[in-house]
Design a protein around this motif. Structure first.
Motif, PDB file in Angstrom:
ATOM      1  N   ALA A 234     137.129  75.063  37.862  1.00  0.00           N
ATOM      2  CA  ALA A 234     136.437  75.704  36.739  1.00  0.00           C
ATOM      3  C   ALA A 234     137.390  76.484  35.829  1.00  0.00           C
ATOM      4  CB  ALA A 234     135.356  76.639  37.276  1.00  0.00           C
ATOM      5  N   ASP A 235     137.122  76.402  34.536  1.00  0.00           N
ATOM      6  CA  ASP A 235     137.773  77.280  33.560  1.00  0.00           C
ATOM      7  C   ASP A 235     136.898  78.476  33.226  1.00  0.00           C
ATOM      8  OD1 ASP A 235     140.230  75.758  32.965  1.00  0.00           O
ATOM      9  OD2 ASP A 235     138.786  74.233  32.332  1.00  0.00           O
ATOM     10  N   VAL A 236     135.607  78.309  33.400  1.00  0.00           N
ATOM     11  CA  VAL A 236     134.682  79.424  33.213  1.00  0.00           C
ATOM     12  C   VAL A 236     133.452  79.147  34.063  1.00  0.00           C
ATOM     13  CG1 VAL A 236     133.706  78.354  31.136  1.00  0.00           C
ATOM     14  CG2 VAL A 236     133.390  80.805  31.511  1.00  0.00           C
ATOM     15  N   VAL A 237     132.918  80.211  34.664  1.00  0.00           N
ATOM     16  CA  VAL A 237     131.709  80.099  35.483  1.00  0.00           C
ATOM     17  C   VAL A 237     130.625  80.947  34.833  1.00  0.00           C
ATOM     18  CG1 VAL A 237     130.666  80.530  37.750  1.00  0.00           C
ATOM     19  CG2 VAL A 237     133.063  79.764  37.592  1.00  0.00           C
ATOM     20  N   ILE A 238     129.455  80.355  34.663  1.00  0.00           N
ATOM     21  CA  ILE A 238     128.338  81.081  34.051  1.00  0.00           C
ATOM     22  C   ILE A 238     127.183  81.152  35.039  1.00  0.00           C
ATOM     23  CG2 ILE A 238     126.683  81.151  32.145  1.00  0.00           C
ATOM     24  CD1 ILE A 238     128.676  79.492  30.493  1.00  0.00           C
ATOM     25  N   ILE A 239     126.671  82.351  35.222  1.00  0.00           N
ATOM     26  CA  ILE A 239     125.452  82.512  36.016  1.00  0.00           C
ATOM     27  C   ILE A 239     124.281  82.514  35.051  1.00  0.00           C
ATOM     28  CG2 ILE A 239     124.187  84.003  37.593  1.00  0.00           C
ATOM     29  CD1 ILE A 239     126.857  85.043  38.652  1.00  0.00           C
ATOM     30  N   ALA A 240     123.467  81.488  35.121  1.00  0.00           N
ATOM     31  CA  ALA A 240     122.366  81.302  34.168  1.00  0.00           C
ATOM     32  C   ALA A 240     121.315  82.403  34.336  1.00  0.00           C
ATOM     33  CB  ALA A 240     121.728  79.928  34.384  1.00  0.00           C
ATOM     34  N   PRO A 241     120.471  82.598  33.313  1.00  0.00           N
ATOM     35  CA  PRO A 241     119.404  83.604  33.413  1.00  0.00           C
ATOM     36  C   PRO A 241     118.257  83.117  34.291  1.00  0.00           C
ATOM     37  CG  PRO A 241     119.285  82.490  31.291  1.00  0.00           C
ATOM     38  CD  PRO A 241     120.529  81.979  31.969  1.00  0.00           C
ATOM     39  N   SER A 242     118.585  82.862  35.549  1.00  0.00           N
ATOM     40  CA  SER A 242     117.589  82.383  36.513  1.00  0.00           C
ATOM     41  C   SER A 242     117.179  83.532  37.414  1.00  0.00           C
ATOM     42  CB  SER A 242     118.188  81.241  37.342  1.00  0.00           C
ATOM     43  OG  SER A 242     118.522  80.136  36.510  1.00  0.00           O
ATOM     44  N   ASN A 243     116.188  83.290  38.247  1.00  0.00           N
ATOM     45  CA  ASN A 243     115.688  84.325  39.159  1.00  0.00           C
ATOM     46  C   ASN A 243     116.845  84.862  40.016  1.00  0.00           C
ATOM     47  OD1 ASN A 243     114.491  85.545  41.561  1.00  0.00           O
ATOM     48  ND2 ASN A 243     112.541  84.784  40.768  1.00  0.00           N
ATOM     49  N   PRO A 244     117.135  86.164  39.885  1.00  0.00           N
ATOM     50  CA  PRO A 244     118.323  86.712  40.553  1.00  0.00           C
ATOM     51  C   PRO A 244     118.178  86.808  42.071  1.00  0.00           C
ATOM     52  CG  PRO A 244     117.099  88.450  39.461  1.00  0.00           C
ATOM     53  CD  PRO A 244     116.429  87.169  39.088  1.00  0.00           C
ATOM     54  N   VAL A 245     116.948  86.698  42.562  1.00  0.00           N
ATOM     55  CA  VAL A 245     116.720  86.839  44.008  1.00  0.00           C
ATOM     56  C   VAL A 245     116.630  85.476  44.672  1.00  0.00           C
ATOM     57  CG1 VAL A 245     115.262  87.899  45.777  1.00  0.00           C
ATOM     58  CG2 VAL A 245     115.495  88.977  43.511  1.00  0.00           C
ATOM     59  N   VAL A 246     115.633  84.686  44.271  1.00  0.00           N
ATOM     60  CA  VAL A 246     115.370  83.446  45.007  1.00  0.00           C
ATOM     61  C   VAL A 246     116.107  82.234  44.423  1.00  0.00           C
ATOM     62  CG1 VAL A 246     113.165  84.236  45.920  1.00  0.00           C
ATOM     63  CG2 VAL A 246     113.241  83.062  43.707  1.00  0.00           C
ATOM     64  N   SER A 247     116.743  82.370  43.259  1.00  0.00           N
ATOM     65  CA  SER A 247     117.558  81.254  42.749  1.00  0.00           C
ATOM     66  C   SER A 247     119.041  81.604  42.884  1.00  0.00           C
ATOM     67  CB  SER A 247     117.203  80.948  41.291  1.00  0.00           C
ATOM     68  OG  SER A 247     115.889  80.449  41.189  1.00  0.00           O
ATOM     69  N   ILE A 248     119.529  82.490  42.049  1.00  0.00           N
ATOM     70  CA  ILE A 248     120.948  82.853  42.117  1.00  0.00           C
ATOM     71  C   ILE A 248     121.261  83.529  43.459  1.00  0.00           C
ATOM     72  CG2 ILE A 248     122.811  84.140  41.025  1.00  0.00           C
ATOM     73  CD1 ILE A 248     121.644  81.795  39.325  1.00  0.00           C
ATOM     74  N   GLY A 249     120.367  84.423  43.881  1.00  0.00           N
ATOM     75  CA  GLY A 249     120.575  85.117  45.152  1.00  0.00           C
ATOM     76  C   GLY A 249     120.710  84.158  46.320  1.00  0.00           C
ATOM     77  N   THR A 250     119.916  83.091  46.297  1.00  0.00           N
ATOM     78  CA  THR A 250     119.992  82.112  47.381  1.00  0.00           C
ATOM     79  C   THR A 250     121.290  81.323  47.309  1.00  0.00           C
ATOM     80  OG1 THR A 250     117.591  81.964  47.539  1.00  0.00           O
ATOM     81  CG2 THR A 250     118.848  80.094  48.382  1.00  0.00           C
ATOM     82  N   ILE A 251     121.690  80.946  46.106  1.00  0.00           N
ATOM     83  CA  ILE A 251     122.949  80.195  45.973  1.00  0.00           C
ATOM     84  C   ILE A 251     124.109  81.001  46.539  1.00  0.00           C
ATOM     85  CG2 ILE A 251     124.642  79.254  44.339  1.00  0.00           C
ATOM     86  CD1 ILE A 251     122.321  78.580  42.448  1.00  0.00           C
ATOM     87  N   VAL A 252     124.216  82.264  46.119  1.00  0.00           N
ATOM     88  CA  VAL A 252     125.407  83.034  46.524  1.00  0.00           C
ATOM     89  C   VAL A 252     125.307  83.533  47.958  1.00  0.00           C
ATOM     90  CG1 VAL A 252     125.884  83.705  44.141  1.00  0.00           C
ATOM     91  CG2 VAL A 252     124.572  85.262  45.609  1.00  0.00           C
ATOM     92  N   SER A 253     124.137  83.399  48.583  1.00  0.00           N
ATOM     93  CA  SER A 253     124.022  83.810  49.987  1.00  0.00           C
ATOM     94  C   SER A 253     124.429  82.703  50.952  1.00  0.00           C
ATOM     95  CB  SER A 253     122.591  84.263  50.290  1.00  0.00           C
ATOM     96  OG  SER A 253     121.709  83.158  50.276  1.00  0.00           O
ATOM     97  N   ILE A 254     124.663  81.495  50.442  1.00  0.00           N
ATOM     98  CA  ILE A 254     125.117  80.413  51.323  1.00  0.00           C
ATOM     99  C   ILE A 254     126.502  80.785  51.843  1.00  0.00           C
ATOM    100  CG2 ILE A 254     125.785  77.974  51.420  1.00  0.00           C
ATOM    101  CD1 ILE A 254     123.725  77.636  49.028  1.00  0.00           C
ATOM    102  N   PRO A 255     126.671  80.833  53.155  1.00  0.00           N
ATOM    103  CA  PRO A 255     127.962  81.269  53.695  1.00  0.00           C
ATOM    104  C   PRO A 255     129.131  80.489  53.081  1.00  0.00           C
ATOM    105  CG  PRO A 255     126.344  81.091  55.449  1.00  0.00           C
ATOM    106  CD  PRO A 255     125.696  80.553  54.208  1.00  0.00           C
TER     107      PRO A 255
END
Lengths: 341, 341
Positions: free
Chosen positions: A197-218
């Motif tokens: 990646a040259d740039v990473v964007i966290i989309a305006p998605s649900n911070p708990v059950v969407s983004i939160g779930t993605i980043v909680s994957i070990p």
């Protein structure tokens, strides 16, 4: 330029469609990889349903129902009536006919041994996504369950889809449980995209059950923090309300205010830590930069002081042009950080 | 009175519907159990398809398409187009939308551990079959493959459904192979029905791939021969031609003439043996009585001499009344044998 987006379903799909448009106009050489939340996935009627991946697939393929906001355009529900008559699906979750084609194909491929990443790649072969590549955050099954208070005292859990679709997130959630999370790993495609990646964007998605779930994957948070590229987040909250969906109910469950600044602090500055959720320890932070709506300009200074380069821009994605402008703003915020570092 | 019918798909369904009508008029106390061929079953697009069971289910429920001769009335094919676009089903086999509801329900229940018998019982709960109970011949998967000559020499096999549907049985069959047959057992429901039978009727179904497959399930022929009840067969051949379907191509593959008498000798008199097929030994016979069409009256005396009580009656099932009359004739042929014994 290689752009990676972390995204949930409908809101994420609109953002990525805007980003694709921005790339088409201003960065025709850029590639877009999307790491998609799989925490809403579930088994229903013997079929594996992946709502967020499908929202992105259909939206980017121009096959989504704009009016309804989800599912395929021109949808019908003949099979769903049969499934409900046989009692294999509940009356509160309807699978459209065209949509069922995708679910049947996906399930057939999964049953024959393909990984979810391979399935997503095969589904994309049918459609022209304009150069965007979708990757499930993980190939492992991590289904989200929601714990709620029982009428008779005590508590019980239900699948996220039941809580979300049947109860419209109106049953107060005590906590979320990601079943299978400990054994899950990020998909190879997600990791490879992040590495390049040259740039990473966290989309305006649900911070708990969407983004939160993605980043909680070990392994996912470490992989994100290891990228040389800047990480830019876009607030899913405008003026104290969720842009779409029921993020407020999810934020309330983890004790975070429905506020553009609070979500930034939940993610945390890359130089520090995010907010501790429940009994868990505070996690290393993710954000180099953050975009809030102009209505939330008051939070900018505080976040900057906390180490998150924050700007206030028009955040509403009213149409393709405004979504493209927002995506370009996110991209520029990232590129500015890159040249600054 | 308990009547048990051995039946294949569309022809068997019409016969059983006629029998149900005959029972309604003349034997309202009688019960009908149908042992249904499962040799045409297959996996397609990750779904378990059971064509003969469905033909009986839909026909007896009044949900069948009379014009087309198969499938559900009022059928549409929206999902099928999706499945073909994704490449999970071939263009020569179309699954109707309403029909897919049944396949998805069946597959979901099978995947959750239910036996095919349990699945069939659950599907029947939705419809009023007028007191008829359907039983798969076996709960085990025994899929029929067809061996044909290869263009380049040698031979290869294809699934029965491809041979039947794609090639309309026009590729000369060298032999049929029932995969999984050796390990298969009759379903408990089939065996229980036979044990309680007052009369057993072999419907005018394909004698090779429908009836032949049912009686080839290890233990089924013994169970049939052990019943005290008379066994009456109805010829699927009239004047040297199959009543419906492509039985002639199947009979040719096993070296049996398309002839009402030859089929009776294939099944064999209960006091003797049936015709040997291929390299296998001759099997103990099944028939106490046999009905041929009036056009085949010439075979009656020879079959009687061979120990099969044969009568010539109108065999065409033009409508419900003629099907009911034929079924009543079969029933009376059996009852006559019972009082004679």
């Amino acid at each position: 330029m290689r752009i990676v987006v972390l995204a949930g379903g409908v809101g994420g799909a609109r953002f990525v469609r805007g980003l694709r448009e921005a790339v088409r106009w201003w960065h025709p050489e850029a590639a877009i990889d999307v790491i998609v939340n799989t925490g809403d996935d579930w088994w229903l009627g013997g079929l594996r349903i992946t709502p967020d991946l499908d929202s992105l697939l259909y939206t980017l393929a121009g096959q989504n129902d704009e009016q309804r906001g989800w599912g395929r355009v021109g949808e019908s529900e003949r099979v769903a009536a049969e499934l409900q008559a046989y009692g294999v699906t509940p009356e509160w979750f309807t699978l459209g006919d065209l949509d069922l084609g995708t679910h049947i194909a996906r399930t057939a491929w999964l049953r024959s041994g393909a990984s979810l990443s391979e399935v997503v790649a095969r589904l994309q072969q049918r459609w022209d996504l304009g150069g965007v590549r979708l990757h499930p955050a993980t190939d492992d099954e991590v289904d989200t369950h929601v714990w709620v208070a029982s009428d008779a005292g005590g508590e019980h859990d239900l699948h996220f889809q039941e809580w979300w679709t049947r109860y419209r997130a109106q049953l107060p959630a005590l906590r979320f449980e990601q079943r299978g999370l400990a054994a899950a790993r990020p998909s190879a495609g997600a990791l490879a995209a992040l590495e390049a990646a040259d740039v990473v964007i966290i989309a305006p998605s649900n911070p708990v059950v969407s983004i939160g779930t993605i980043v909680s994957i070990p392994g996912m948070r470490d992989a994100l923090r290891a990228v040389a590229a800047p990480i830019v987040g876009v607030s899913p909250i405008i003026a104290g309300a969720a842009v779409r969906g029921m993020a407020d109910a999810c934020l309330a469950a983890i004790g975070v205010a429905t506020d553009a600044g609070a979500v930034a602090r939940l993610y945390g500055p890359r130089s520090g830590v995010g907010a501790a959720v429940g009994a868990g320890p505070a996690q290393p932070g993710l954000l180099d930069a953050w975009l809030v709506d102009e209505a939330d300009a008051a939070v900018v200074d505080g976040l900057r002081a906390d180490g998150i380069a924050t700007d206030a821009v028009p955040l509403w994605m009213r149409d393709l042009d405004s979504a493209a402008a927002l995506a370009e703003a996110a991209l520029q915020a990232g590129l500015a950080r890159r040249s600054a570092s």
